[in-house]
Motif scaffolding. Structure first.
Motif, PDB file in Angstrom:
ATOM      1  N   ALA A  21       0.780  -1.153  -0.055  1.00 26.85           N
ATOM      2  CA  ALA A  21      -0.093   0.102   0.166  1.00 26.85           C
ATOM      3  C   ALA A  21       0.745   1.065   0.209  1.00 26.85           C
ATOM      4  O   ALA A  21       1.747   1.421   0.956  1.00 26.85           O
ATOM      5  N   THR A  22       0.687   2.116  -0.893  1.00 21.77           N
ATOM      6  CA  THR A  22       1.567   3.296  -1.141  1.00 21.77           C
ATOM      7  C   THR A  22       0.271   4.467  -1.420  1.00 21.77           C
ATOM      8  O   THR A  22      -0.328   4.348  -2.116  1.00 21.77           O
ATOM      9  N   SER A  23       0.940   5.517  -0.983  1.00 18.45           N
ATOM     10  CA  SER A  23       0.195   6.938  -1.240  1.00 18.45           C
ATOM     11  C   SER A  23       1.170   7.913  -1.912  1.00 18.45           C
ATOM     12  O   SER A  23       2.247   7.972  -1.218  1.00 18.45           O
ATOM     13  N   ILE A  24       0.724   8.439  -2.992  1.00 16.76           N
ATOM     14  CA  ILE A  24       1.543   9.445  -3.525  1.00 16.76           C
ATOM     15  C   ILE A  24       0.525  10.886  -4.009  1.00 16.76           C
ATOM     16  O   ILE A  24      -0.622  10.482  -4.321  1.00 16.76           O
ATOM     17  N   SER A  25       0.985  11.998  -3.951  1.00 14.57           N
ATOM     18  CA  SER A  25       0.301  12.856  -4.427  1.00 14.57           C
ATOM     19  C   SER A  25       1.104  14.024  -5.246  1.00 14.57           C
ATOM     20  O   SER A  25       2.154  14.500  -4.907  1.00 14.57           O
ATOM     21  N   LEU A  26       0.594  14.199  -6.454  1.00 17.75           N
ATOM     22  CA  LEU A  26       1.502  14.812  -7.443  1.00 17.75           C
ATOM     23  C   LEU A  26       0.749  16.187  -7.750  1.00 17.75           C
ATOM     24  O   LEU A  26      -0.386  16.296  -8.184  1.00 17.75           O
ATOM     25  N   ARG A  27       1.487  17.267  -7.508  1.00 16.70           N
ATOM     26  CA  ARG A  27       0.878  18.687  -7.856  1.00 16.70           C
ATOM     27  C   ARG A  27       1.590  19.339  -9.062  1.00 16.70           C
ATOM     28  O   ARG A  27       2.653  18.739  -9.509  1.00 16.70           O
ATOM     29  N   ALA A  28       0.835  20.217  -9.550  1.00 21.00           N
ATOM     30  CA  ALA A  28       1.310  20.757 -10.769  1.00 21.00           C
ATOM     31  C   ALA A  28       2.651  21.512 -10.304  1.00 21.00           C
ATOM     32  O   ALA A  28       2.947  22.076  -9.417  1.00 21.00           O
ATOM     33  N   GLY A  29       3.718  21.588 -11.387  1.00 22.67           N
ATOM     34  CA  GLY A  29       5.214  22.077 -11.044  1.00 22.67           C
ATOM     35  C   GLY A  29       5.870  21.582  -9.863  1.00 22.67           C
ATOM     36  O   GLY A  29       6.659  22.110  -9.458  1.00 22.67           O
ATOM     37  N   SER A  30       5.669  20.174  -9.773  1.00 23.80           N
ATOM     38  CA  SER A  30       6.360  19.380  -8.808  1.00 23.80           C
ATOM     39  C   SER A  30       6.857  18.154  -9.254  1.00 23.80           C
ATOM     40  O   SER A  30       6.594  17.749 -10.552  1.00 23.80           O
ATOM     41  N   SER A  31       8.005  17.640  -8.723  1.00 18.94           N
ATOM     42  CA  SER A  31       8.658  16.577  -9.200  1.00 18.94           C
ATOM     43  C   SER A  31       8.993  15.710  -8.025  1.00 18.94           C
ATOM     44  O   SER A  31       9.678  15.885  -7.152  1.00 18.94           O
ATOM     45  N   THR A  32       8.631  14.121  -8.154  1.00 20.71           N
ATOM     46  CA  THR A  32       8.660  13.234  -7.224  1.00 20.71           C
ATOM     47  C   THR A  32       9.480  12.201  -7.700  1.00 20.71           C
ATOM     48  O   THR A  32       9.293  11.643  -8.512  1.00 20.71           O
ATOM     49  N   ALA A  33      10.550  11.929  -6.748  1.00 20.24           N
ATOM     50  CA  ALA A  33      11.462  10.781  -7.203  1.00 20.24           C
ATOM     51  C   ALA A  33      10.983   9.571  -6.505  1.00 20.24           C
ATOM     52  O   ALA A  33      10.631   9.553  -5.247  1.00 20.24           O
ATOM     53  N   VAL A  34      10.557   8.451  -7.201  1.00 22.74           N
ATOM     54  CA  VAL A  34      10.045   7.265  -6.513  1.00 22.74           C
ATOM     55  C   VAL A  34      11.407   6.322  -6.334  1.00 22.74           C
ATOM     56  O   VAL A  34      11.931   5.858  -7.472  1.00 22.74           O
ATOM     57  N   ARG A  35      11.575   6.073  -5.254  1.00 23.70           N
ATOM     58  CA  ARG A  35      13.137   5.460  -4.828  1.00 23.70           C
ATOM     59  C   ARG A  35      12.614   4.031  -4.369  1.00 23.70           C
ATOM     60  O   ARG A  35      11.575   3.573  -3.607  1.00 23.70           O
ATOM     61  N   GLY A  36      13.651   2.956  -4.213  1.00 25.37           N
ATOM     62  CA  GLY A  36      13.647   1.761  -3.544  1.00 25.37           C
ATOM     63  C   GLY A  36      14.466   0.873  -4.461  1.00 25.37           C
ATOM     64  O   GLY A  36      14.821   0.987  -5.499  1.00 25.37           O
ATOM     65  N   GLU A  37      14.559  -0.212  -3.816  1.00 27.56           N
ATOM     66  CA  GLU A  37      15.414  -1.363  -4.199  1.00 27.56           C
ATOM     67  C   GLU A  37      14.852  -1.941  -5.437  1.00 27.56           C
ATOM     68  O   GLU A  37      13.547  -1.932  -5.648  1.00 27.56           O
TER      69      GLU A  37
END
Ligand SMILES: Nc1ncnc2c1ncn2[C@@H]1O[C@H](COP(=O)(O)OP(=O)(O)OP(=O)(O)O)[C@@H](O)[C@H]1O
Length: 221
Positions: A21-37
């Motif tokens: 179970a994972t939650s993520i929220s992307l806003r305009a003009g934002s950058s999210t790096a998804v990390r993990g092995e």
């Protein structure tokens, strides 16, 4: 309001947990790096966000509407590089991108929300941005694996949208080309695009991401 939001999305298949179970929220003009092995579930999460995989649990919304009811909106708003795009073996790089952009322009024009003429330069711009103008007359089998990745990126960035989802955009690229990816991502973010990208490249993450999301490994070795 976030452009794209997922709350506790998880994916299981035949009893195996591909994405906890994972939650993520992307806003305009934002950058999210998804990390993990390796095997943590990054690609699986991106596939859920792109509407390509229905989560077994949790929910996701695009512009406030449930993602699984938004097939047309996903095509309209989301540009994703998760699996490499299919390339036509008999078309040069220039013709592939022209054809793909023309298809999108026709789609946009038929909805009346974008002038097809406005799309004309997008393909050429994208080819130049990723430094592959000199390869424009080559066929897919004449490209190296890194050059193919640059073509995939050019195709993805040629498509304007509100959301950009990329799975390891730096893969197979040399340091200079990774720099081009960082520049393209920074530019898209500055233009208000909501970005999520999976990456194992700490330099790229430090340069481009304003948020990091760590995806937990489902199955420990
Ligand atoms: N079609 C499938 N059937 C069964 N299990 C799968 C399938 N696709 C992926 N998996 C498993 O799901 C888990 C998550 O895979 P995923 O590709 O999302 O990981 P990842 O974080 O992107 O990994 P990497 O960093 O290696 O690219 C892994 O344990 C993988 O073995």
């Amino acid at each position: 309001m976030p452009v794209l939001q997922a709350s506790n999305v998880g994916v299981s298949l035949s009893g195996a947990e591909l994405l906890p179970a994972t939650s993520i929220s992307l806003r305009a003009g934002s950058s999210t790096a998804v990390r993990g092995e390796n095997g943590a579930g990054k690609t699986t999460l991106l596939r859920v966000l792109a509407g390509r995989l229905r989560p077994s649990k949790g929910s996701a919304t695009l512009l406030g509407h449930p993602l699984d009811e938004r097939g047309v909106a996903i095509r309209r708003h989301v540009a994703a590089l998760i699996e490499p795009p299919t390339l036509y073996p008999d078309l040069t790089l220039r013709d592939q991108i022209t054809l793909i952009v023309a298809a999108w322009a026709g789609d946009a024009g038929s909805r009346g929300d974008t002038e097809p003429a406005a799309w004309a330069g997008f393909g050429t711009e994208a080819i130049e941005r990723f430094g592959i103008g000199h390869l424009a007359d080559r066929f897919p089998h004449e490209l190296s694996s890194g050059q193919r990745q640059l073509v995939s990126l050019a195709v993805t960035f040629a498509r304007p949208g509100s959301v950009l989802l990329l799975d390891e955009p730096e893969q197979r690229l040399d340091p200079d080309r990774r720099g081009l990816v960082a520049e393209a991502l920074s530019e898209a973010r500055a233009q208000g695009v909501a970005i999520a990208f999976a990456s194992h490249d700490s330099q790229l993450v430090a340069r481009v991401a304003d948020t990091e999301l760590r995806v937990g490994a489902a199955v420990k070795p």
